[in-house]
Design a protein around this motif. Sequence first.
Motif, PDB file in Angstrom:
ATOM      1  N   LEU A 181      -1.893   0.733   3.322  1.00 18.29           N
ATOM      2  CA  LEU A 181      -1.855   0.796   1.858  1.00 18.29           C
ATOM      3  C   LEU A 181      -3.135   1.429   1.349  1.00 18.29           C
ATOM      4  CD1 LEU A 181      -0.514  -2.806   1.052  1.00 18.29           C
ATOM      5  CD2 LEU A 181       0.786  -0.720   1.579  1.00 18.29           C
ATOM      6  N   SER A 182      -3.070   2.068   0.210  1.00 13.92           N
ATOM      7  CA  SER A 182      -4.235   2.679  -0.414  1.00 13.92           C
ATOM      8  C   SER A 182      -5.259   1.610  -0.776  1.00 13.92           C
ATOM      9  CB  SER A 182      -3.817   3.423  -1.686  1.00 13.92           C
ATOM     10  OG  SER A 182      -4.955   3.834  -2.398  1.00 13.92           O
ATOM     11  N   LEU A 183      -6.517   1.936  -0.571  1.00  7.92           N
ATOM     12  CA  LEU A 183      -7.613   1.033  -0.960  1.00  7.92           C
ATOM     13  C   LEU A 183      -8.343   1.560  -2.194  1.00  7.92           C
ATOM     14  CD1 LEU A 183      -9.033   0.152   2.578  1.00  7.92           C
ATOM     15  CD2 LEU A 183      -7.384  -1.120   1.179  1.00  7.92           C
ATOM     16  N   ALA A 184      -7.790   2.609  -2.824  1.00  9.07           N
ATOM     17  CA  ALA A 184      -8.413   3.201  -4.009  1.00  9.07           C
ATOM     18  C   ALA A 184      -8.580   2.151  -5.102  1.00  9.07           C
ATOM     19  CB  ALA A 184      -7.572   4.360  -4.522  1.00  9.07           C
ATOM     20  N   GLY A 185      -9.795   2.041  -5.612  1.00 11.33           N
ATOM     21  CA  GLY A 185     -10.078   1.120  -6.702  1.00 11.33           C
ATOM     22  C   GLY A 185     -10.221  -0.333  -6.281  1.00 11.33           C
ATOM     23  N   GLN A 186     -10.193  -0.606  -4.991  1.00 14.57           N
ATOM     24  CA  GLN A 186     -10.290  -1.984  -4.515  1.00 14.57           C
ATOM     25  C   GLN A 186     -11.730  -2.312  -4.130  1.00 14.57           C
ATOM     26  OE1 GLN A 186      -7.763  -4.166  -4.641  1.00 14.57           O
ATOM     27  NE2 GLN A 186      -6.609  -2.504  -5.560  1.00 14.57           N
ATOM     28  N   PRO A 187     -12.131  -3.581  -4.301  1.00 15.49           N
ATOM     29  CA  PRO A 187     -13.467  -3.985  -3.846  1.00 15.49           C
ATOM     30  C   PRO A 187     -13.509  -4.031  -2.311  1.00 15.49           C
ATOM     31  CG  PRO A 187     -12.265  -5.866  -4.725  1.00 15.49           C
ATOM     32  CD  PRO A 187     -11.413  -4.653  -4.961  1.00 15.49           C
ATOM     33  N   GLU A 188     -14.689  -4.207  -1.761  1.00 14.15           N
ATOM     34  CA  GLU A 188     -14.893  -4.242  -0.302  1.00 14.15           C
ATOM     35  C   GLU A 188     -14.116  -5.385   0.358  1.00 14.15           C
ATOM     36  OE1 GLU A 188     -16.975  -2.322   1.798  1.00 14.15           O
ATOM     37  OE2 GLU A 188     -17.054  -0.925   0.116  1.00 14.15           O
ATOM     38  N   GLY A 189     -13.900  -6.450  -0.376  1.00 11.18           N
ATOM     39  CA  GLY A 189     -13.205  -7.624   0.151  1.00 11.18           C
ATOM     40  C   GLY A 189     -12.801  -8.525  -0.988  1.00 11.18           C
ATOM     41  N   SER A 239      -2.980   0.623  -6.795  1.00 14.44           N
ATOM     42  CA  SER A 239      -2.426   1.627  -5.890  1.00 14.44           C
ATOM     43  C   SER A 239      -1.934   0.971  -4.605  1.00 14.44           C
ATOM     44  CB  SER A 239      -3.454   2.719  -5.602  1.00 14.44           C
ATOM     45  OG  SER A 239      -4.631   2.160  -5.064  1.00 14.44           O
ATOM     46  N   ALA A 240      -2.589  -0.079  -4.148  1.00 13.57           N
ATOM     47  CA  ALA A 240      -2.154  -0.781  -2.935  1.00 13.57           C
ATOM     48  C   ALA A 240      -0.783  -1.423  -3.151  1.00 13.57           C
ATOM     49  CB  ALA A 240      -3.180  -1.833  -2.536  1.00 13.57           C
ATOM     50  N   ALA A 241      -0.585  -2.053  -4.294  1.00 17.41           N
ATOM     51  CA  ALA A 241       0.711  -2.682  -4.595  1.00 17.41           C
ATOM     52  C   ALA A 241       1.807  -1.628  -4.707  1.00 17.41           C
ATOM     53  CB  ALA A 241       0.618  -3.506  -5.877  1.00 17.41           C
ATOM     54  N   ARG A 242       1.501  -0.491  -5.334  1.00 20.03           N
ATOM     55  CA  ARG A 242       2.488   0.591  -5.428  1.00 20.03           C
ATOM     56  C   ARG A 242       2.851   1.127  -4.047  1.00 20.03           C
ATOM     57  NH1 ARG A 242      -0.622   1.527  -9.955  1.00 20.03           N
ATOM     58  NH2 ARG A 242      -1.919   3.088  -8.929  1.00 20.03           N
ATOM     59  N   ASP A 243       1.853   1.245  -3.159  1.00 16.14           N
ATOM     60  CA  ASP A 243       2.124   1.684  -1.792  1.00 16.14           C
ATOM     61  C   ASP A 243       3.011   0.685  -1.057  1.00 16.14           C
ATOM     62  OD1 ASP A 243       0.642   3.975  -2.125  1.00 16.14           O
ATOM     63  OD2 ASP A 243      -0.987   3.388  -0.762  1.00 16.14           O
ATOM     64  N   LEU A 244       2.794  -0.599  -1.289  1.00 17.50           N
ATOM     65  CA  LEU A 244       3.642  -1.616  -0.661  1.00 17.50           C
ATOM     66  C   LEU A 244       5.087  -1.434  -1.111  1.00 17.50           C
ATOM     67  CD1 LEU A 244       4.173  -4.186   1.005  1.00 17.50           C
ATOM     68  CD2 LEU A 244       3.604  -5.504  -1.068  1.00 17.50           C
ATOM     69  N   VAL A 301      -7.424  -7.434   0.394  1.00 13.05           N
ATOM     70  CA  VAL A 301      -7.025  -6.918  -0.914  1.00 13.05           C
ATOM     71  C   VAL A 301      -5.964  -7.870  -1.462  1.00 13.05           C
ATOM     72  CG1 VAL A 301      -5.880  -5.018  -2.138  1.00 13.05           C
ATOM     73  CG2 VAL A 301      -7.449  -4.527  -0.237  1.00 13.05           C
ATOM     74  N   VAL A 302      -6.172  -8.394  -2.649  1.00 17.76           N
ATOM     75  CA  VAL A 302      -5.164  -9.244  -3.277  1.00 17.76           C
ATOM     76  C   VAL A 302      -4.153  -8.333  -3.967  1.00 17.76           C
ATOM     77  CG1 VAL A 302      -4.724 -11.029  -4.998  1.00 17.76           C
ATOM     78  CG2 VAL A 302      -6.755 -11.182  -3.537  1.00 17.76           C
TER      79      VAL A 302
END
Length: 171
Positions: free
Chosen positions: A103-111, A72-77, A142-143
Amino acid sequence: MVLSTAIAVTGEGCGRPEPGDDTRPQTAPASNSPTTSLNTESTASAKEEESRMRIQITIGGQRFQSTLAESSAARDLVAQLPVTIDMMDHGNVEKTGPLPSPLSLAGQPEGADPDVGDLGYYAPGNDLVLYYGDQSYYPGIVVLGRLDGDAAQRISELDGPVTAIVEVQGD
């Protein structure tokens, strides 16, 4: 002469036909064949690579490509592109600059512990990050994907602040 004889002897019995030899080793039916399985995986991998979003980053006339991960973060980018970002060098390991929107952090780890050549997002600063050196694990990273080829090396050679134009590849 000795080397070619050794190679010919070594190749015998390994299931590999000699050049000009029309005999083929017996194979299992296609559905059980490891080769078919590998070909299917290879084709699936190629299709997955084709479907991945690719972006282009232009800095001072140099172009760098990146393949984004499915997130979701990549899609937001991608939804924010094209964008021009003023980037600063940070710790001699990365270039960072603020994005217009978080960017969305949904589904991302803490770091994350990004690798050299990763494209990332630093959530607390809302920054796009180009990793050209070794950055250890840090909360909020987030990678987003990977820089292609020698991009990390070339980015490491850019001194000081830079302006990056980030756009969907092909636009």
